[in-house]
Scaffold this active site. Structure first.
Site, PDB file in Angstrom:
ATOM      1  N   LYS A  79      43.423  30.900  33.764  1.00  0.00           N
ATOM      2  CA  LYS A  79      42.112  31.532  33.562  1.00  0.00           C
ATOM      3  C   LYS A  79      41.031  30.514  33.198  1.00  0.00           C
ATOM      4  CE  LYS A  79      43.705  36.205  32.873  1.00  0.00           C
ATOM      5  NZ  LYS A  79      45.181  36.040  33.005  1.00  0.00           N
TER       6      LYS A  79
HETATM    7  C1  LIG Z   1      45.980  36.720  33.832  1.00  0.00           C
HETATM    8  C2  LIG Z   1      47.319  36.174  34.156  1.00  0.00           C
HETATM    9  C3  LIG Z   1      48.048  36.611  35.292  1.00  0.00           C
HETATM   10  C4  LIG Z   1      47.543  37.695  36.205  1.00  0.00           C
HETATM   11  O1  LIG Z   1      46.423  37.319  36.941  1.00  0.00           O
HETATM   12  P1  LIG Z   1      45.522  38.422  37.679  1.00  0.00           P
HETATM   13  O2  LIG Z   1      44.323  37.701  38.146  1.00  0.00           O
HETATM   14  O3  LIG Z   1      45.215  39.475  36.646  1.00  0.00           O
HETATM   15  O4  LIG Z   1      46.352  38.991  38.798  1.00  0.00           O
HETATM   16  C5  LIG Z   1      49.273  36.002  35.552  1.00  0.00           C
HETATM   17  N1  LIG Z   1      49.774  35.042  34.747  1.00  0.00           N
HETATM   18  C6  LIG Z   1      49.111  34.607  33.650  1.00  0.00           C
HETATM   19  C7  LIG Z   1      49.740  33.567  32.799  1.00  0.00           C
HETATM   20  C8  LIG Z   1      47.871  35.153  33.310  1.00  0.00           C
HETATM   21  O5  LIG Z   1      47.222  34.731  32.209  1.00  0.00           O
END
Ligand SMILES: *Cc1c(COP(=O)(O)O)cnc(C)c1O
Length: 471
Positions: A113
């Site tokens: 993120k």
């Molecule tokens: C947010 C997240 C996901 C999922 O991603 P999306 O964009 O919601 O599909 C998967 N793995 C981790 C470690 C995350 O922080």
């Protein structure tokens, strides 16, 4: 470039207008009016670029209301080796023959993120300064989103963050990451309740339009188009690293929750990046796997949403999925509304199994899917440690397992690494009997002084706290 709403609202907007907004006024999600096309010559030129310049090239196709020199400077400031740990920013390594891991988790909070949130922080600061405005970001987090937002916004002018989280329910490492921030513009609010209570509070506060306007409340959730756009870049970067100058296709496997990450892959593919397959990897919360197998999209109730060991994928519905379905139904906003407003609103599900559009999900758009369980995660973590001396986090393990179910001879399979194992140490200990190593900068963070207030699960209490801290 203009942006439209998936639900057919007649207004068209520019990038900086939707940057600070959430949903479109009709409840839809914003998408560009068309996907700019990238030809072979452009791909060849981009292949040579450092990550920040590649980001600038891609963003420029979608952003025409920030002067190019400013946008270029924002990208250069965001994607640095200091922040992301290497010059490649998203280094690729071959794990076994034809299977690659693309590292997206070496940013400040050790989850993918950061890739988007770090850019968002700089875009927000730029746009707010230009408008002479301020923004108070209110969010709810079960871990990764909240810390990524706080590390992106800390010390930024014009922005405050009020981040609610369920008291005592994040991993000790995640708590320490967030609560140890001492920046005056970052406010941690531990709510006595569960994650859903936090989300309900954010909704209640946002629905109080008077309060929202007076205190300039905004969000940074995963439906924000700028986040998605930032993520498109690493699909190109992964493609370039996995290929050697030819136009051969690659496939990606993406651990998925709200469908934000893999939706960026869909956008890259729509732009002409040679992606053969996009594998959607889910855990026991298999809303998306069910759709890609059956054509039925069925939102789960809170009681049917499992708490798993890949918690960032524990979703009851996939908030970005509407974007893909809009393309799937040929951008027919009437049809989209009947699915998402009528069918989902009334019955909590829609059924495309008999619709010719559903077949296109795989045939035309390249989507496949898989589902994993806790036992699968433990097995994958052990196997990856034993055979490749590599530790993967539980979400990435879900990805690896799914990837192996969809390999095609001669097509590189790139698995997106979405977090580092230290964020989910308890599961690593369960699988391997020992803690994963942690980056030096996080040593001892659990012992640092914590900046957090505890509040009851009550929107009024949160509003009062925001009001007090907004002068
Ligand atoms: C947010 C997240 C996901 C999922 O991603 P999306 O964009 O919601 O599909 C998967 N793995 C981790 C470690 C995350 O922080």
């Amino acid at each position: 470039m203009n942006y439209l709403s998936t639900r057919g609202h007649p207004d068209r907007k520019r990038f900086c207008e939707i940057l600070l907004e959430g949903l479109a006024p009709d409840g839809g999600l914003y998408l560009p009016e068309h996907y700019p096309q990238v030809d072979t010559a452009t791909l060849a030129r981009w292949r040579e670029l450092p990550y920040a310049e590649l980001a600038f090239e891609i963003l420029s196709l979608y952003i025409d209301d920030i002067p190019p020199a400013d946008l270029k400077a924002i990208c250069a400031r965001t994607y640095t080796a200091e922040v992301f740990g290497s010059d490649e920013i998203v280094p690729l390594r071959e794990l076994e023959d034809g299977v690659y891991l693309e590292a997206l988790s070496n940013g400040p909070t050790l989850a993918f993120k950061d890739m988007a949130m770090q850019l968002l922080g700089n875009l927000f600061e730029y746009e707010l300064a230009r408008r002479g405005a301020e923004l108070n970001i209110l969010g709810a987090t079960s871990g990764d989103t909240g810390s990524a937002a706080e590390y992106a916004m800390r010390g930024k002018k014009g922005v405050r963050v009020f981040m609610t989280s369920p008291d005592g329910r994040m991993s000790p490492f995640q708590q320490a990451q967030m609560f140890s921030l001492q920046d005056q513009n970052i406010h941690n609010i531990a709510i006595s309740g569960v994650f859903d209570d936090c989300q309900d509070i954010v909704k209640a506060v946002s629905n109080d339009l008077g309060f929202k306007r007076k205190y300039r409340i905004g969000t940074v959730n995963s439906i924000n188009w700028a986040r998605l756009l930032a993520q498109v870049v690493y699909y190109f970067a992964g493609y370039f690293q996995a290929t050697a100058g030819n136009d051969k296709p690659v496939s990606f496997t993406v651990p998925s929750g709200n469908f934000g990450n893999v939706c960026a892959g869909h956008v890259a593919r729509m732009m002409g990046l040679p992606i053969q397959t996009l594998v959607v990897a889910t855990n026991e919360n298999d809303v998306l796997d069910e759709f890609f197998r059956t054509g039925i999209y069925r939102v789960r109730a809170a009681a049917d949403t499992h708490e798993t060991s890949s918690p960032s994928m524990d979703i009851s519905k996939a908030s970005n999925f509407e974007r893909f379905v809009f393309d799937l139904v040929g951008r027919d906003a009437g049809k989209l509304r009947s699915l998402f407003v009528d069918d989902l609103g009334r019955q909590g599900r829609f059924d495309l199994s008999a619709d010719p559009a559903f077949r296109q999900a795989a045939e035309r758009f390249g989507f496949k899917s898989s589902r994993s369980t806790h036992a699968d995660r433990l097995a994958t973590i052990r196997d990856t440690d034993k055979r490749f001396a590599t530790l993967v986090d539980p979400h990435t393990a879900d990805g690896l397992k799914a990837a192996r179910e969809h390999l095609a001879p001669g097509v590189p399979m790139v698995v997106l690494e979405t977090a580092l194992p230290i964020k989910f140490a308890a599961t690593l200990v369960e699988a391997l009997g020992h803690e994963p190593a942690r980056p030096v900068r996080f040593e001892g963070i659990e012992a640092l002084p914590k900046r957090v207030v505890k509040l009851p699960a009550d929107a009024e209490a949160v509003k009062a706290y925001i009001a007090q801290n907004c002068d």
